[in-house]
Design an enzyme around this catalytic site. Structure first.
Site, PDB file in Angstrom:
ATOM      1  N   LYS A  79     -39.138-120.156 101.227  1.00 41.51           N
ATOM      2  CA  LYS A  79     -40.515-119.641 101.344  1.00 41.51           C
ATOM      3  C   LYS A  79     -41.507-120.803 101.452  1.00 41.51           C
ATOM      4  CE  LYS A  79     -40.591-119.306  96.314  1.00 41.51           C
ATOM      5  NZ  LYS A  79     -40.547-118.408  95.158  1.00 41.51           N
ATOM      6  N   ARG A 180     -43.988-108.239  87.453  1.00 37.36           N
ATOM      7  CA  ARG A 180     -44.682-108.741  88.633  1.00 37.36           C
ATOM      8  C   ARG A 180     -44.373-107.831  89.807  1.00 37.36           C
ATOM      9  NH1 ARG A 180     -43.437-114.791  90.765  1.00 37.36           N
ATOM     10  NH2 ARG A 180     -41.636-113.661  91.547  1.00 37.36           N
ATOM     11  N   TYR A 314     -68.027-140.294  96.746  1.00 31.47           N
ATOM     12  CA  TYR A 314     -68.995-139.243  96.410  1.00 31.47           C
ATOM     13  C   TYR A 314     -69.331-139.277  94.929  1.00 31.47           C
ATOM     14  CZ  TYR A 314     -68.285-136.817 100.879  1.00 31.47           C
ATOM     15  OH  TYR A 314     -68.241-136.483 102.200  1.00 31.47           O
ATOM     16  N   MET A 362     -62.184-135.280 101.430  1.00 31.53           N
ATOM     17  CA  MET A 362     -61.375-134.361 102.233  1.00 31.53           C
ATOM     18  C   MET A 362     -60.326-135.089 103.078  1.00 31.53           C
ATOM     19  SD  MET A 362     -62.495-131.378 104.900  1.00 31.53           S
ATOM     20  CE  MET A 362     -63.662-130.564 103.835  1.00 31.53           C
TER      21      MET A 362
HETATM   22  C1  LIG Z   1     -39.349-118.876  94.487  1.00 29.86           C
HETATM   23  C2  LIG Z   1     -38.293-117.951  94.055  1.00 29.86           C
HETATM   24  C3  LIG Z   1     -36.996-118.419  93.784  1.00 29.86           C
HETATM   25  C4  LIG Z   1     -36.635-119.891  93.772  1.00 29.86           C
HETATM   26  O1  LIG Z   1     -37.200-120.520  92.659  1.00 29.86           O
HETATM   27  P1  LIG Z   1     -36.960-122.080  92.300  1.00 29.86           P
HETATM   28  O2  LIG Z   1     -37.503-122.218  90.939  1.00 29.86           O
HETATM   29  O3  LIG Z   1     -37.755-122.857  93.298  1.00 29.86           O
HETATM   30  O4  LIG Z   1     -35.516-122.339  92.416  1.00 29.86           O
HETATM   31  C5  LIG Z   1     -36.029-117.479  93.483  1.00 29.86           C
HETATM   32  N1  LIG Z   1     -36.326-116.162  93.456  1.00 29.86           N
HETATM   33  C6  LIG Z   1     -37.563-115.685  93.709  1.00 29.86           C
HETATM   34  C7  LIG Z   1     -37.820-114.214  93.648  1.00 29.86           C
HETATM   35  C8  LIG Z   1     -38.586-116.559  94.006  1.00 29.86           C
HETATM   36  O5  LIG Z   1     -39.810-116.081  94.219  1.00 29.86           O
END
Ligand SMILES: *Cc1c(COP(=O)(O)O)cnc(C)c1O
Length: 427
Positions: A79, A180, A314, A362
């Site tokens: 991701k 969640r 700045y 920036m």
């Molecule tokens: C991001 C995520 C992972 C991986 O987590 P890490 O701590 O980076 O290994 C696994 N399962 C879900 C549902 C996630 O959102």
């Protein structure tokens, strides 16, 4: 004077404004937005992220060895553009290295991997396909495996499967204590009943996510695993036996052998960063085995000698005490060098640490190089990673930056922005 017939290039590239339709979609809109990132060929600045693909393969092997006793499949989590490393190249490398499957958070991320030619199974963990974008249809079209967690999702998938006259597979996410995403324990039996009576859909995976897996002493993990195994039993009573059960992120894969079910979902560890950090962090041996895959570097573009009392940046938050030498690097908070590093963080020059002088702006940051003899314009500056130089060899880890900023290594690497081109290395 001759008039040019064509508009200036930036206007020629600009698409027509999009017109919103009654169903909430936009005419002329690509179905799913493609991310844009800086390409190495376009790089003018010396600011870039070097991605070491050999380190990535090494980390996959280290993880595979760590979980070997339980032989789970490895569903690498890519991701957020593979944690900032560039998802297409990372996915191709891991696919060739023999990883079993991938997981992403967004539908867009899954489509990007298919467009990159990835053929392994891809799980879209976010579970959100949007009423507007017909996302579940897009997921099926691109052979992405959806994650569902409510009756509506299961019914929608069943309807689509009927239309297509084929069985559609999905993973069911259960909330075992993270509060969640996922079906609540109170709702899961009704969901399983629905799945059992819908032959068009196949519950191929059952998953949950652990809240405290980085703390081996926490009792929360055992509690969550207990809930999960009861859900598996409920499924079994209904003759539902998913091919893959999975709950473990990187931390759980290492710290909780009982969480290595049919598959594990490591993210951060693949990129060479231990999920355990801070003073007295456990599993130091595992951490030592990992090799960070990302190194962020730039070069000094300007150098000036300041007199006592001269101020920098700045707000004039930094003042020279005595004569100081200050260098400018072409990297700022829009590149992912957090503004929280102002007057706090450090970078490496000639193999030695140099501290940030004044506020990070920036596009530019000033650093105090008074203690770096021989410093020149064009010298390499390492923001993240190792540097060997005439003054020694030093390193700045994602954990170091996280400590300075008050965050976690995950945020540090995912913050390196798309403005920074990624260069892939096979050293
Ligand atoms: C991001 C995520 C992972 C991986 O987590 P890490 O701590 O980076 O290994 C696994 N399962 C879900 C549902 C996630 O959102």
């Amino acid at each position: 004077m001759k008039e040019s017939a064509s508009p200036p290039p930036d206007q020629a590239e600009a698409p027509d404004p999009l017109v919103e339709q009654a169903d909430g979609s936009f005419e002329g809109e690509p179905r799913v937005l493609k991310p844009r990132r800086a390409a190495p060929a376009d790089a003018v600045r010396p600011t870039r992220a070097d991605i070491n693909l050999a380190a990535l393969r090494h980390n996959l092997r280290a993880l595979t060895r760590t979980v070997a006793a339980d032989k789970p499949a490895i569903w690498g989590v890519l991701k957020a553009d593979a944690y900032g490393h560039g998802a297409p190249a990372i996915a191709r490398t891991l696919e060739r290295a023999g990883i079993d499957a991938f997981s992403v958070a967004l539908l867009e991320e899954g489509i990007e991997l298919r467009a990159a030619g990835i053929t392994l199974p891809i799980l879209v963990m976010g579970g959100y396909y949007g009423p507007r974008h017909r996302g579940l249809e897009d997921a099926l079209e691109h052979d992405l495996t959806p994650v569902l967690y409510d009756l509506e999702g299961v019914d929608r998938l069943a309807a689509l499967a009927s239309q297509r006259e084929r069985r559609c597979a999905f993973h069911l996410k259960v909330d075992t204590g993270m509060a969640r995403l996922g079906a609540s324990l109170a709702d899961v039996d009704a969901l399983l009943d629905r799945v059992a009576s819908a032959p068009q859909v196949e519950l191929r995976g059952l998953m949950s996510h652990l809240a405290c897996a980085d703390d081996p002493s926490s009792e929360a993990t055992a509690l969550q695993l207990g809930h999960f195994s009861r859900v598996r039993e409920s499924a079994k009573l209904r003759r539902i036996e998913p091919a893959f059960c999975h709950v473990a992120n990187s931390a759980a894969s290492v710290a909780f052998p009982s969480s290595r079910l049919g598959a594990v979902r490591p993210g951060i560890a693949l990129f060479g960063i231990s999920p355990f950090f801070g003073p007295g962090a456990p599993f130091g041996d595992f951490a030592k085995e990992l090799r960070p895959a990302m190194r962020v570097r730039t070069e000094i573009v300007a150098l000036r000698t300041l007199a006592d009392g001269d101020r920098v940046g700045y707000g004039h938050t930094w003042a020279a005490i005595g004569t100081r030498v200050v260098a400018t690097i072409p990297m700022g908070y829009a590149d992912g060098l957090s503004r929280a590093l102002s007057n706090k963080g450090a970078v490496l020059v000639r193999g030695k640490r140099a501290s940030v002088a004044g506020v990070v702006s920036m596009d530019l940051t000033s650093i105090d190089v008074t203690a770096i003899p021989g410093v020149r314009v064009g010298d390499e500056v390492v923001v993240l990673g190792n540097q060997e130089g005439p003054l020694g060899s030093a390193a700045i880890s994602a954990e170091d930056i996280a400590n300075w900023v008050g965050t976690i290594p995950w945020e540090v690497i995912t913050s390196i922005s798309r403005r920074v081109p990624r260069f892939y290395r096979e050293p």
